[in-house]
Design a protein around this motif. Structure first.
Motif, PDB file in Angstrom:
ATOM      1  N   ILE A  76       0.886  -1.162  -0.161  1.00 17.46           N
ATOM      2  CA  ILE A  76      -0.047  -0.119  -0.135  1.00 17.46           C
ATOM      3  C   ILE A  76       1.307   1.689  -0.016  1.00 17.46           C
ATOM      4  O   ILE A  76       1.890   0.703   0.549  1.00 17.46           O
ATOM      5  CB  ILE A  76      -0.414  -0.202   1.669  1.00 17.46           C
ATOM      6  CG1 ILE A  76      -1.490  -0.910   1.242  1.00 17.46           C
ATOM      7  CG2 ILE A  76      -1.527   1.467   1.313  1.00 17.46           C
ATOM      8  CD1 ILE A  76      -2.523  -1.470   0.369  1.00 17.46           C
ATOM      9  N   ASN A  77       0.786   1.954  -1.014  1.00 18.52           N
ATOM     10  CA  ASN A  77       1.562   3.427  -0.824  1.00 18.52           C
ATOM     11  C   ASN A  77       0.977   4.268  -0.251  1.00 18.52           C
ATOM     12  O   ASN A  77       0.849   5.536  -0.091  1.00 18.52           O
ATOM     13  CB  ASN A  77       2.072   3.753  -2.014  1.00 18.52           C
ATOM     14  CG  ASN A  77       2.204   5.325  -2.387  1.00 18.52           C
ATOM     15  OD1 ASN A  77       3.754   5.297  -2.171  1.00 18.52           O
ATOM     16  ND2 ASN A  77       2.255   6.062  -3.303  1.00 18.52           N
ATOM     17  N   LEU A  78       1.992   4.157   1.334  1.00 27.39           N
ATOM     18  CA  LEU A  78       1.465   4.981   2.660  1.00 27.39           C
ATOM     19  C   LEU A  78       3.151   5.468   2.309  1.00 27.39           C
ATOM     20  O   LEU A  78       3.804   5.142   3.194  1.00 27.39           O
ATOM     21  CB  LEU A  78       1.789   4.135   3.828  1.00 27.39           C
ATOM     22  CG  LEU A  78       0.695   3.450   4.211  1.00 27.39           C
ATOM     23  CD1 LEU A  78       0.750   2.235   5.431  1.00 27.39           C
ATOM     24  CD2 LEU A  78      -0.685   4.717   4.320  1.00 27.39           C
ATOM     25  N   ASP A  82      -0.787  -3.539   7.043  1.00 28.54           N
ATOM     26  CA  ASP A  82      -1.331  -1.988   7.383  1.00 28.54           C
ATOM     27  C   ASP A  82      -2.536  -0.387   7.022  1.00 28.54           C
ATOM     28  O   ASP A  82      -3.057  -0.229   7.853  1.00 28.54           O
ATOM     29  CB  ASP A  82       0.334  -0.961   7.250  1.00 28.54           C
ATOM     30  CG  ASP A  82       1.281  -1.549   7.448  1.00 28.54           C
ATOM     31  OD1 ASP A  82       1.470  -1.718   8.920  1.00 28.54           O
ATOM     32  OD2 ASP A  82       2.449  -2.405   6.511  1.00 28.54           O
ATOM     33  N   GLY A  83      -2.713  -1.105   5.233  1.00 27.37           N
ATOM     34  CA  GLY A  83      -3.909  -0.754   5.201  1.00 27.37           C
ATOM     35  C   GLY A  83      -4.778  -0.935   5.533  1.00 27.37           C
ATOM     36  O   GLY A  83      -6.311  -0.359   5.948  1.00 27.37           O
ATOM     37  N   ASP A 122      -1.140   7.745   9.683  1.00 28.25           N
ATOM     38  CA  ASP A 122      -0.693   6.443   9.365  1.00 28.25           C
ATOM     39  C   ASP A 122       0.848   6.185  10.341  1.00 28.25           C
ATOM     40  O   ASP A 122       1.762   5.430  10.527  1.00 28.25           O
ATOM     41  CB  ASP A 122      -0.567   5.998   7.732  1.00 28.25           C
ATOM     42  CG  ASP A 122       0.738   4.782   8.117  1.00 28.25           C
ATOM     43  OD1 ASP A 122       0.543   3.741   8.388  1.00 28.25           O
ATOM     44  OD2 ASP A 122       2.075   4.694   7.341  1.00 28.25           O
ATOM     45  N   LEU A 123       1.606   8.012  10.074  1.00 31.86           N
ATOM     46  CA  LEU A 123       3.074   8.168  10.493  1.00 31.86           C
ATOM     47  C   LEU A 123       2.697   8.060  11.756  1.00 31.86           C
ATOM     48  O   LEU A 123       3.997   7.679  12.602  1.00 31.86           O
ATOM     49  CB  LEU A 123       3.085   9.634  10.132  1.00 31.86           C
ATOM     50  CG  LEU A 123       4.836   9.987   9.353  1.00 31.86           C
ATOM     51  CD1 LEU A 123       5.027   8.862   8.753  1.00 31.86           C
ATOM     52  CD2 LEU A 123       4.495  11.573   8.565  1.00 31.86           C
ATOM     53  N   LEU A 170      -6.169  12.792   3.229  1.00 33.27           N
ATOM     54  CA  LEU A 170      -4.888  13.020   3.485  1.00 33.27           C
ATOM     55  C   LEU A 170      -4.422  13.008   5.038  1.00 33.27           C
ATOM     56  O   LEU A 170      -3.356  12.053   5.571  1.00 33.27           O
ATOM     57  CB  LEU A 170      -4.949  14.678   3.840  1.00 33.27           C
ATOM     58  CG  LEU A 170      -5.290  15.291   2.783  1.00 33.27           C
ATOM     59  CD1 LEU A 170      -5.437  17.230   3.220  1.00 33.27           C
ATOM     60  CD2 LEU A 170      -4.507  15.116   1.678  1.00 33.27           C
ATOM     61  N   GLY A 171      -5.750  12.559   6.000  1.00 29.57           N
ATOM     62  CA  GLY A 171      -5.257  11.286   7.459  1.00 29.57           C
ATOM     63  C   GLY A 171      -4.760  10.400   7.144  1.00 29.57           C
ATOM     64  O   GLY A 171      -4.208  10.038   7.991  1.00 29.57           O
ATOM     65  N   VAL A 172      -5.329   9.232   6.011  1.00 27.06           N
ATOM     66  CA  VAL A 172      -4.631   8.078   5.662  1.00 27.06           C
ATOM     67  C   VAL A 172      -2.949   8.099   6.376  1.00 27.06           C
ATOM     68  O   VAL A 172      -2.427   7.972   7.409  1.00 27.06           O
ATOM     69  CB  VAL A 172      -4.928   7.461   4.653  1.00 27.06           C
ATOM     70  CG1 VAL A 172      -3.878   6.470   4.834  1.00 27.06           C
ATOM     71  CG2 VAL A 172      -5.935   7.080   4.684  1.00 27.06           C
ATOM     72  N   HIS A 173      -2.531   9.890   5.649  1.00 26.36           N
ATOM     73  CA  HIS A 173      -0.824   9.544   5.674  1.00 26.36           C
ATOM     74  C   HIS A 173      -1.063   9.820   7.283  1.00 26.36           C
ATOM     75  O   HIS A 173       0.618   9.553   7.872  1.00 26.36           O
ATOM     76  CB  HIS A 173      -0.594  10.614   4.886  1.00 26.36           C
ATOM     77  CG  HIS A 173      -0.323  10.161   3.389  1.00 26.36           C
ATOM     78  ND1 HIS A 173      -0.017   9.447   2.892  1.00 26.36           N
ATOM     79  CD2 HIS A 173      -1.158  11.037   2.810  1.00 26.36           C
ATOM     80  CE1 HIS A 173       0.135   9.456   1.187  1.00 26.36           C
ATOM     81  NE2 HIS A 173      -0.594   9.597   1.095  1.00 26.36           N
TER      82      HIS A 173
END
Ligand SMILES: NC(=O)c1ccc[n+]([C@@H]2O[C@H](COP(=O)([O-])OP(=O)(O)OC[C@H]3O[C@@H](n4cnc5c(N)ncnc54)[C@H](O)[C@@H]3O)[C@@H](O)[C@H]2O)c1
Length: 349
Positions: free
Chosen positions: A121-123, A324-325, A186-187, A180-183
């Protein structure tokens, strides 16, 4: 025969970056691209070095038989197209968010498991040089016990392509939170060591977007701001605030701070754009120490496509995968449910 991993990309918006990366990496090559829009294909295929172009990704899968496909499509297509690629025998990198909801994300994860294919997944924010430096410190024990985080990505007026699929819930799954919140969530989770989320209390607002949609006669039925609080099984907690529009000074403001018993780590942007800095704060031998770690600015760190290519070639787990996704998708579903019901929502995995 080439020993390079044969890569393809579906969707030439964000997907252009994936394509350029595959073409440039030493261990991969770009064998084909697909986009429904022939004009986009015509405009971009030559500049990204793609010789084979398709408007039908299913034909691309049959003809080009890629080893790895990046799915960089509007969110509602991540699940069906990823599953088609896995069934055709390809490894996949899906753009974030993994899917529209947990049910779709589980199907993707299960299909990859069944076919023994890697699903990344492109995090991508994990791969910024600033995030990589902070993670190295966190893994080295700098934080002590991480117990609380605050994560924000807010914009003054940064609605992506107002009136497009981004603001239509059935196509996007939601607004700035899922975009945006996903990034930023996740961080924070990643720096905190991926604690297990157990409950969420959240609110979502759409007052500014509703007025804008009316004024522009555009389609929009998502939130423009979401905020809330996540609790984890180990007692840790995380506050978040994410928006595409709000009255604030900076055009774009990002800050993820993780507090631990021994120190804190900060990943934030500088100057309202996409230049990131990595900061630390701690007290050692009675002295208050704060500073910036010297890192390359921007996305010059190792890309998630490079990491995935190496993971596939060497049989390793990629840095950001389906688990993670899926964990993130549980959090997103719970946030939207909490915002809709006005109640705390428990996350049962
Ligand atoms: N990781 C990141 O930092 C990051 C940044 C930007 C976007 N994204 C993600 O990338 C995805 C795409 O976003 P975008 O901004 O590129 O959107 P976009 O609308 O600009 O591009 C999507 C492309 O997909 C094409 N497309 C649509 N349906 C198709 C189909 N059935 N077959 C083939 N092509 C099809 C469209 O013609 C378009 O060219 C989203 O999931 C978004 O969240 C991630």
């Amino acid at each position: 025969m080439s020993s390079k991993l044969r890569c393809a990309v579906v969707g030439l918006g964000m997907g252009r970056n994936h394509a350029k990366t595959y073409a440039a990496l030493p261990d991969s090559e770009l064998v084909a691209v697909a986009d429904l829009d022939p004009k986009r294909l015509e405009e971009w295929a030559p500049t990204i070095g793609a010789s084979k172009c398709y408007t039908d990704y299913k034909r691309m899968l049959k003809d080009a038989r890629p080893d790895l496909v990046s799915v960089a499509l509007p969110n509602f297509l991540h699940a069906p197209v990823t599953i088609d690629c896995l069934k055709a025998g390809a490894h996949v990198q899906s753009e974030k968010p993994m899917a529209l909801n947990v049910a779709q994300a589980r199907k993707m994860r299960d299909e990859a498991r069944k076919r023994k294919r890697v699903l990344g997944i492109n995090l991508s924010y994990r791969f910024t040089a600033a995030a990589q430096s902070l993670k190295a410190l966190a893994d080295d024990g700098f934080l002590g016990t991480p117990y609380h985080g605050v994560t924000r990505w807010t914009r003054r007026d940064g609605f992506p392509k107002f009136g497009s699929w981004f603001g239509q819930k059935k196509l996007s799954g939601g607004g700035p939170l899922i975009d945006l919140g996903v990034h930023r969530i996740d961080l924070a989770l990643w720096l905190m060591g991926n604690p297990e989320p157990v409950s969420v209390s959240a609110a979502a607002h759409d007052l500014l977007a509703r007025e804008k949609a009316k004024r522009l006669k555009a389609q929009y039925d998502c939130e423009d701001l979401a905020g809330g609080f996540i609790r984890f099984k180990n007692g840790a907690s995380l506050l978040f605030e994410i928006s595409w529009g709000a009255h604030q000074n900076d055009p774009e403001s990002m800050n993820t701070t993780v507090l631990g018993t021994d120190g804190s780590l900060v990943h934030r942007n500088e100057g309202g754009g996409y230049q990131f800095v990595a900061e630390f704060h701690t007290t050692r031998a009675g002295q208050k120490l704060s500073g910036q770690i010297p890192v390359q600015k921007g996305f010059e760190g190792q890309s998630s496509q490079a990491d995935l290519v190496q993971a596939i070639l060497h049989g390793k787990r990629p840095l950001a995968d389906a688990e993670d996704g899926l964990r993130m998708q549980y959090i997103l579903d719970a946030i939207y449910k909490s915002a809709a019901t006005g109640r705390e929502v428990r996350i049962a995995r």
